[in-house]
Write a protein that holds these residues in place. Structure first.
Motif, short mmCIF file in Angstrom:
data_model
loop_
_atom_site.label_atom_id
_atom_site.label_comp_id
_atom_site.label_asym_id
_atom_site.label_seq_id
_atom_site.Cartn_x
_atom_site.Cartn_y
_atom_site.Cartn_z
N ILE A 185 0.89 -1.12 0.10
CA ILE A 185 0.27 0.65 0.44
C ILE A 185 0.96 1.22 -0.06
O ILE A 185 1.84 1.35 0.57
CB ILE A 185 -0.88 -0.04 1.19
N SER A 186 0.98 2.31 -0.69
CA SER A 186 1.80 2.98 -1.33
C SER A 186 1.14 4.57 -0.62
O SER A 186 2.18 5.11 -0.16
CB SER A 186 1.96 3.67 -2.71
N GLU A 187 -0.48 3.92 -0.28
CA GLU A 187 -1.01 5.68 0.65
C GLU A 187 -2.06 4.89 0.90
O GLU A 187 -3.13 4.59 0.79
CB GLU A 187 -1.20 7.34 -0.73
N CYS A 188 -2.97 6.01 1.66
CA CYS A 188 -3.79 5.93 1.89
C CYS A 188 -4.77 7.57 2.28
O CYS A 188 -3.48 7.85 2.99
CB CYS A 188 -4.26 5.32 4.02
N ALA A 189 -5.40 7.39 3.08
CA ALA A 189 -6.01 9.01 3.04
C ALA A 189 -6.88 8.72 3.48
O ALA A 189 -8.40 7.92 3.49
CB ALA A 189 -6.73 10.03 1.24
N LEU A 190 -7.86 9.88 4.62
CA LEU A 190 -8.98 9.93 5.54
C LEU A 190 -10.24 10.50 4.76
O LEU A 190 -10.34 11.49 4.18
CB LEU A 190 -8.43 9.44 6.49
N ILE A 191 -11.10 9.88 4.47
CA ILE A 191 -12.59 11.13 3.90
C ILE A 191 -12.87 12.11 4.48
O ILE A 191 -12.64 11.75 6.08
CB ILE A 191 -13.71 9.92 3.35
N PRO A 192 -12.57 13.29 4.78
CA PRO A 192 -13.38 14.13 5.26
C PRO A 192 -14.21 14.02 6.01
O PRO A 192 -14.19 14.34 7.52
CB PRO A 192 -13.44 15.74 4.81
N ASP A 193 -14.98 13.59 6.39
CA ASP A 193 -16.40 12.87 6.86
C ASP A 193 -16.47 11.87 7.49
O ASP A 193 -16.84 11.68 8.85
CB ASP A 193 -17.73 12.44 6.34
N LYS A 194 -15.14 11.18 7.81
CA LYS A 194 -14.32 10.26 8.74
C LYS A 194 -14.70 8.53 9.21
O LYS A 194 -14.82 8.62 9.91
CB LYS A 194 -13.83 11.12 10.18
N LYS A 195 -15.66 8.42 7.81
CA LYS A 195 -16.29 7.10 7.71
C LYS A 195 -15.44 6.40 7.06
O LYS A 195 -15.98 5.33 7.04
CB LYS A 195 -17.34 7.28 7.44
N ARG A 196 -15.03 6.67 5.84
CA ARG A 196 -14.31 5.76 5.02
C ARG A 196 -13.03 6.37 4.59
O ARG A 196 -12.22 7.25 5.08
CB ARG A 196 -14.72 6.05 3.60
N LEU A 197 -11.88 4.91 3.86
CA LEU A 197 -10.77 5.01 4.26
C LEU A 197 -10.81 4.58 2.79
O LEU A 197 -10.75 3.65 2.74
CB LEU A 197 -9.73 4.40 5.30
#
Length: 177
Positions: free
Chosen positions: A95-107
């Motif tokens: 996995i090269s990158e991860c990002a958290l969706i701003p509503d914090k319910k998804r990655l």
């Protein structure tokens, strides 16, 4: 004033030109002998079995989200250092990158396996994977959400940028170089 060079980063505030070099060295040594070194408290989060590729503070800095070459992402508690949730078995490669969706319910995780996965933060399960027809042709190196949490952008070593609609899970824009 003499032509003597003074180090502006020296611990000595001033150098008395009448003193011998030995006195200056003695004074410099005494500063270090009695000065306590600053200590920065650190916590080591252990759990990944390979290099960590991404790290983001989230949830008002109470959690840390990491991604790794061990094909996992993890959500950590900053107070205890414990892994709260491990996102695994979603990628065939690093996995090269991860990002958290701003509503914090998804990655979102991006991988060397040319896929992009959306994960549910409560269950740790994959919600969707980028459609086969829309895949990048090489490693996906980065991913980011838009401020309205409607799209995610991914960039790849294949020199393309793709904009994904989170509802339809389809590519809405593809920029090729």
């Amino acid at each position: 004033m003499t032509g003597r060079n003074i180090d502006p980063l020296s611990l000595d505030e001033t150098i008395d030109e009448g003193k011998e070099e030995k006195d200056v060295e003695k004074r410099r040594a005494s500063v270090w002998e009695h000065q306590e070194l600053a200590q920065i408290p650190i916590k080591v989060l252990r759990g990944h079995t390979d290099a960590v590729t991404g790290c983001h503070f989230c949830f008002d800095d109470t959690k840390v989200l990491t991604s790794s070459q061990d094909k996992t992402a993890a959500l950590w508690d900053t107070e205890s250092g414990a892994a709260l949730l491990v996102f695994e078995r979603g990628h065939l490669s690093n996995i090269s990158e991860c990002a958290l969706i701003p509503d914090k319910k998804r990655l979102i995780t991006a991988s060397w396996d040319k896929t992009l996965n959306a994960w549910d933060l409560e269950t740790g399960k994959i919600i969707w994977t980028a459609a086969q027809a829309d895949h990048h042709k090489s490693t996906i190196t980065r991913c980011r959400f838009d401020p309205q949490s409607q799209h995610v952008a991914s960039v790849s070593e294949d020199r393309t940028i793709k904009l994904w609609d989170l509802v339809s899970t389809q590519t809405t824009l593809s920029i090729n170089r």
